[in-house]
Structures are given as structure tokens and as C-alpha cells.
Design a protein around this motif. Structure first.
Motif, PDB file in Angstrom:
ATOM      1  N   LEU A 176     -38.083   1.334 -17.827  1.00 17.96           N
ATOM      2  CA  LEU A 176     -39.007   2.376 -17.393  1.00 17.96           C
ATOM      3  C   LEU A 176     -40.231   2.476 -18.294  1.00 17.96           C
ATOM      4  CD1 LEU A 176     -39.550   4.706 -15.415  1.00 17.96           C
ATOM      5  CD2 LEU A 176     -38.239   6.199 -16.934  1.00 17.96           C
ATOM      6  N   HIS A 177     -40.052   2.290 -19.609  1.00 13.95           N
ATOM      7  CA  HIS A 177     -41.192   2.423 -20.529  1.00 13.95           C
ATOM      8  C   HIS A 177     -42.254   1.354 -20.255  1.00 13.95           C
ATOM      9  CE1 HIS A 177     -38.371  -0.357 -22.272  1.00 13.95           C
ATOM     10  NE2 HIS A 177     -39.137  -0.649 -23.289  1.00 13.95           N
ATOM     11  N   HIS A 178     -41.825   0.155 -19.849  1.00 13.01           N
ATOM     12  CA  HIS A 178     -42.797  -0.879 -19.470  1.00 13.01           C
ATOM     13  C   HIS A 178     -43.538  -0.472 -18.200  1.00 13.01           C
ATOM     14  CE1 HIS A 178     -40.249  -4.203 -21.653  1.00 13.01           C
ATOM     15  NE2 HIS A 178     -40.846  -3.365 -22.483  1.00 13.01           N
ATOM     16  N   GLN A 179     -42.787   0.028 -17.215  1.00 10.99           N
ATOM     17  CA  GLN A 179     -43.387   0.396 -15.939  1.00 10.99           C
ATOM     18  C   GLN A 179     -44.385   1.536 -16.097  1.00 10.99           C
ATOM     19  OE1 GLN A 179     -40.555   1.694 -13.000  1.00 10.99           O
ATOM     20  NE2 GLN A 179     -41.982   1.426 -11.295  1.00 10.99           N
ATOM     21  N   LEU A 180     -44.021   2.551 -16.891  1.00  9.18           N
ATOM     22  CA  LEU A 180     -44.937   3.681 -17.076  1.00  9.18           C
ATOM     23  C   LEU A 180     -46.186   3.261 -17.834  1.00  9.18           C
ATOM     24  CD1 LEU A 180     -42.524   6.672 -17.824  1.00  9.18           C
ATOM     25  CD2 LEU A 180     -43.448   5.876 -15.643  1.00  9.18           C
ATOM     26  N   THR A 181     -46.048   2.297 -18.735  1.00  9.83           N
ATOM     27  CA  THR A 181     -47.218   1.779 -19.453  1.00  9.83           C
ATOM     28  C   THR A 181     -48.118   1.001 -18.504  1.00  9.83           C
ATOM     29  OG1 THR A 181     -45.968   1.684 -21.527  1.00  9.83           O
ATOM     30  CG2 THR A 181     -47.961   0.346 -21.390  1.00  9.83           C
ATOM     31  N   GLU A 182     -47.531   0.218 -17.603  1.00  7.56           N
ATOM     32  CA  GLU A 182     -48.321  -0.513 -16.600  1.00  7.56           C
ATOM     33  C   GLU A 182     -49.057   0.452 -15.672  1.00  7.56           C
ATOM     34  OE1 GLU A 182     -45.536  -3.018 -14.594  1.00  7.56           O
ATOM     35  OE2 GLU A 182     -45.006  -4.138 -16.412  1.00  7.56           O
ATOM     36  N   LEU A 183     -48.399   1.528 -15.280  1.00  9.85           N
ATOM     37  CA  LEU A 183     -49.041   2.510 -14.399  1.00  9.85           C
ATOM     38  C   LEU A 183     -50.256   3.161 -15.071  1.00  9.85           C
ATOM     39  CD1 LEU A 183     -45.905   4.249 -12.810  1.00  9.85           C
ATOM     40  CD2 LEU A 183     -47.592   2.824 -11.629  1.00  9.85           C
ATOM     41  N   SER A 184     -50.179   3.325 -16.399  1.00 12.73           N
ATOM     42  CA  SER A 184     -51.316   3.918 -17.115  1.00 12.73           C
ATOM     43  C   SER A 184     -52.537   2.998 -17.075  1.00 12.73           C
ATOM     44  CB  SER A 184     -50.934   4.225 -18.570  1.00 12.73           C
ATOM     45  OG  SER A 184     -50.817   3.036 -19.330  1.00 12.73           O
TER      46      SER A 184
END
Length: 513
Positions: A60-68
Motif C-alpha cells: 500500500l505504501h508504494h501505491q499511495l506514493t504513486e498516487l501522489s
């Protein structure tokens, strides 16, 4: 033909479920006014009812960083009926943990977390207010004072020396670093809570204690539909609340006898530990005092002990494994750490906590590890007590707010060569400390809800790491390469456990006894 009625029943049940959930979703989300909704941050579109839940990926931390990178440093997403906002920059973090800290000082605990802490009366999850302030003050001033930390040092030292002796029996063999760190940390926690002599005398099973903590963390980390649809919490559809209640009973089966026995000893005037005070003794003595600002009872004592038992366990163990991983991946940095230990401690001495303030390079290695591998990449989510404006957008009351420190720690606009392991970046930076005084480095959070156990966590981490690295050289198995892949959970773990082979460094065999 028998399947046709069954299919019709299933279809009818599914239709009713969708109607019910749609009504529920509408009711739960309608508390946000149209005016507020128009001023919410941008974010990805989800599905009706479930929001973005079905699109979440394991890391999830990778995905939320990509969304940013797509939506900007502040964005929203709906997880079920929960509105979530993710903050990904130091300036936005400052607005939350400095400028509006009192508004964002509440946690947004999962149901399992509330059960685990006797209804959220601990320091980690209790709501911001006078009760929380008094409990935190009691914990920091009475238990983590310099005097009491010094008084409990011999307990930590005893357990770390036990680990060094244990490793010496396995020279030349593969050692699982995570398991080694786990046994060491859990033994340190037990002796700090109860005193090692008390543990041995009353046969508190260390293996059982460790298994219980592992089970505790597993249940705490399970995704719970009741957390995304609070109206469903009363039904406990996945049985997670019931499961945590069973785990808590097992915790009580260890804590209650220990507390009762120690209360009996204190009432009879028996002195335990010859000047060494474990945390249980400190808490029980406080309970007898009438002149302190907050009344301490047995349930509050157990809630604080659970904080100690659970709060820093997984984060400390995982951080030790990541430090050893980065050092084995960077042998020249490992060499610098060991040369510092040779100069500060000496090859004819063992590591003591008095050496730690002079281990500047090891401290920089630990800080750099926590930059690249923050134990809690999204920290503990916050929940504003009233609607607030952050980054020009409205964050409604009750929103789940994540500080994405993983993204902040790897932001190329904030850090030079952010993906490289460079401990030197911390050597000459006086304000890059663990307390979150610089918004670009927040491994333990910042503001009012910064980790309360930070002074103890820092001592334990440095003592264990310094002792392992001073006493032994470490190498990977022949032909093995360092694996840096991650696995998201309550903390960022390595997806593949680290195994290493120890070789003695110290010339005197007695230093391993």
C-alpha cells in the motif's frame, strides 16, 4: 433443476445486500455537506459503496506514493464509507503536526486496537484530552525518566549479553536475524516489565510470551470490514473483535498473576531487584501514591504494559533486520561502523549504554535506515476533531488522515540521491533527530502524538545493534545477494528473511560470557 431456485435465492440475497449497503453508504457519507465536498482534495474515483477498496494493492505504501505523483501532495480516497486523506510533503505535514496539532491530535484506531487496549485507555489510542495528557506525562516522567531508565539498564544489559552468548554457540552457522532480534527484544521487554529474576522464579514462559505478541500483531493487522463500514461493527462479520478478545484474555493470563504476586510482595515489604526497578514495580508504587495528578488503577496499568509489550516490539525487530540488511549490502559502511566501535568501546571491552552517545556513525546508520525503511510508513492515522483546511483543501471532521512518511523520506525534491544509502547525510545535521523536529524526517511521528516510548526504543536499538556488530563480523552465505524487497503490514518488513553467518571479532573469549 434444483440449482435454479438456489440461484434465485442467491440473486435475491445479493440484491437485498446491495440495496442495504447502498442505503448504508448514503447515510454514512451524507454527513459531509455539498459545500465541504466541493472543497475536498482531488483523488482517484472508486466504485459505489466500496470506494477504492477493491483497487488496493499489497504494498500500500508504494501505491499511495504513486498516487501522489498523479494527484499531488494531498489527495483523498474513499475506503468503504471512510473518507481518507493522504499527505505526502513536509509542508503539509507541518500544517497538521505543528500549525493545527491540537485539531489532528486524535488517533483513528481500528476496532481490534480498541479491544486490545481495554477500550482505548492506553497512551497510543486514547483520545486527545486531559486523560491522555496525564497518562503520557506519567509514562514519560515516571517510567522513562533518566533515573528510571538508568535503574533498569542492568535488565536490558543482562538480556543483550545472553544473546551475545547464544550467538557464540552458533559460530559459522546461518542465523535468522529477524528471529535473533525477536528473541532479544522480547526478552528485553519481559525483563523490563517484570525483571528477569521474577520471570525465572515465577516461570513466565518466554516462548509463550513471544507467540502471544505475534498473534496479537497478526490480529491487529487483519483488514476488518467493520473499520471501513462502522455501522457493521456490531455484527463483527469477520470475527476479528472476538478473536482479539480471546488474545486479550491470554494477555491477562500473564499480566494478572504477575501483578497480583508483585502487589503481595510490596504489601509485605519485600524488596525486589536490589535497587533495580522494572516497570511493573514503578506502576504499582504509583498506584499507591495519592499525590500524583492521575489515579492509576489495575486496568490502566495493564493498558500501559500492553503499550510496552506491543508498541515497540515489531518496529524494533524489523528495524534491526533492516539495519543489518543495509550493512551487509554496503560492506564499506559496515567497516566504518566497526572501526567506530573499536575506537569508542575498545576490542577488550563489551558495549555499554554509556558508549552510545559517542557512537555517532552508528546513529547515522540507524537514522538512514529509518529514512529508507520507516517502520510505520504511514504512521498511525489521525482523525481531526473538527473540519480543518490543509493545503487549501477542506478535511472534514472524522476523516482518516495518513502522513505518508515513506513518500516524504524518498522525495527527490527533499533529499539528494534519495534512494541511495548514505548515513553521512545525518552526521552534520543537528536538527534531523528522531523527535520529528524537521518535517522532512519523521520516523517516529511528530507533535503531541510523537512516539512516547522513543527514549527507550533508541536505547534498545542502539544497544542491540552495537553489541552484535562489535562482538561479531557478519557475512552472507556463499553466493547469496542481499534482498531489499518489502512487504507491507502494520510495519514494513522484509519480504524474505535475512540470514547471516557470524564470526567472533573480540580477542578474549571471556567477553562472550
Amino acid at each position: 433443476m434444483a440449482s435454479a431456485p438456489l440461484n434465485e435465492v442467491c440473486l435475491a440475497a445479493l440484491t437485498l445486500s446491495i440495496v442495504f449497503l447502498t442505503i448504508l453508504w448514503y447515510k454514512l457519507t451524507s454527513n459531509i455537506s455539498h459545500k465541504e465536498e466541493s472543497r475536498l482534495p482531488p483523488g482517484p474515483r472508486g466504485l459505489p459503496i466500496v470506494g477504492f477498496l477493491t483497487f488496493l494493492r499489497p504494498n500500500l505504501h508504494h501505491q499511495l506514493t504513486e498516487l501522489s505523483q498523479h494527484y499531488g501532495p494531498i489527495y483523498k480516497l474513499w475506503l468503504g464509507s471512510k473518507l481518507c486523506v493522504v499527505l505526502n510533503s513536509p509542508s503539509l505535514a507541518k500544517e497538521v503536526v505543528r500549525d493545527q496539532d491540537s485539531v489532528f491530535a486524535n488517533r483513528d484506531p481500528p476496532i481490534a486496537g480498541l479491544v486490545a487496549t481495554y477500550g482505548g485507555i492506553d497512551i497510543g489510542f486514547s483520545p486527545y484530552g486531559s486523560y491522555w495528557r496525564d497518562m503520557r506525562k506519567l509514562f514519560v516522567r515516571e517510567m522513562l525518566s533518566n533515573r528510571n531508565l538508568e535503574a533498569s539498564y542492568s535488565l536490558r544489559r543482562h538480556e543483550v549479553r545472553k544473546t551475545i552468548r547464544n550467538v557464540h554457540t552458533k559460530i559459522g552457522n546461518l542465523i535468522n536475524i529477524f528471529e535473533l532480534a525477536c528473541v532479544t527484544k522480547m526478552n528485553v521487554v519481559m525483563s523490563t516489565m517484570f525483571d528477569s529474576n521474577f520471570v525465572e522464579k515465577h516461570r513466565i514462559d518466554g516462548a509463550e510470551f513471544r507467540e502471544l505478541v505475534v498473534k496479537f500483531l497478526q490480529v491487529m493487522g487483519k483488514p476488518n470490514i467493520s473499520d471501513f463500514f462502522p455501522m457493521l461493527a456490531r455484527f463483527d462479520l469477520q470475527g476479528i473483535q472476538k478473536e482479539m478478545e480471546a488474545v486479550l484474555k491470554s494477555v491477562d493470563s500473564i499480566l494478572d498473576p504477575a501483578i497480583n504476586e508483585r502487589m503481595k510482595m510490596l504489601s509485605e515489604g519485600e524488596i525486589w531487584g536490589k535497587g533495580k526497578k522494572d516497570f511493573l514495580q514503578i506502576l504499582l508504587e504509583l498506584m499507591e501514591q495519592k499525590d500524583i495528578e492521575i489515579s492509576v488503577d489495575l486496568v490502566k496499568i495493564k493498558a500501559i504494559l500492553v503499550d510496552i509489550m506491543i508498541g515497540g516490539t515489531d518496529t524494533t525487530i524489523t528495524t534491526i533486520e533492516w539495519v543489518m540488511t543495509e550493512l551487509l549490502n554496503n560492506p564499506e559502511i559496515m567497516g566504518k561502523v566497526q572501526r567506530e566501535l573499536k575506537d569508542v568501546v575498545g576490542m577488550n571491552n563489551i558495549v555499554e549504554e554509556s558508549h552510545i552517545p559517542n557512537l555517532h556513525y552508528l546513529d547515522a546508520v540507524l537514522k538512514e535506515t529509518l529514512r529508507l525503511h520507516p517502520a510505520l510508513p504511514l504512521l498511525l492515522p489521525k482523525r481531526p476533531s473538527q473540519s480543518a483546511v490543509v493545503g487549501g483543501y477542506t478535511i472534514p471532521k472524522g476523516t482518516k488522515v495518513f502522513l505518508n512518511v515513506y513518500a516524504i523520506h524518498r522525495d527527490p525534491q527533499v533529499w539528494e540521491s534519495p534512494l541511495e544509502f548514505q548515513p553521512e547525510r545525518f552526521l552534520n545535521s543537528t536538527n534531523l533527530d528522531y523527535a520529528g523536529n524537521n518535517m522532512k524526517y519523521l520516523p517516529f511521528g511528530s507533535g503531541r502524538r510523537v512516539c512516547a516510548g522513543l527514549p527507550l526504543a533508541e536505547k534498545i536499538l542502539m544497544l542491540i545493534l552495537a553489541s552484535l556488530l562489535h562482538s561479531y563480523d557478519w557475512k552472507l552465505p556463499e553466493g547469496e545477494n542481499v534482498d531489499l524487497s518489502e512487504e507491507f503490514g502494520l510495519v514494513i518488513k522484509k519480504s524474505k528473511s535475512l540470514f547471516a553467518i557470524p564470526t567472533p571479532r573480540l580477542p578474549n573469549f571471556e567477553l562472550y560470557q
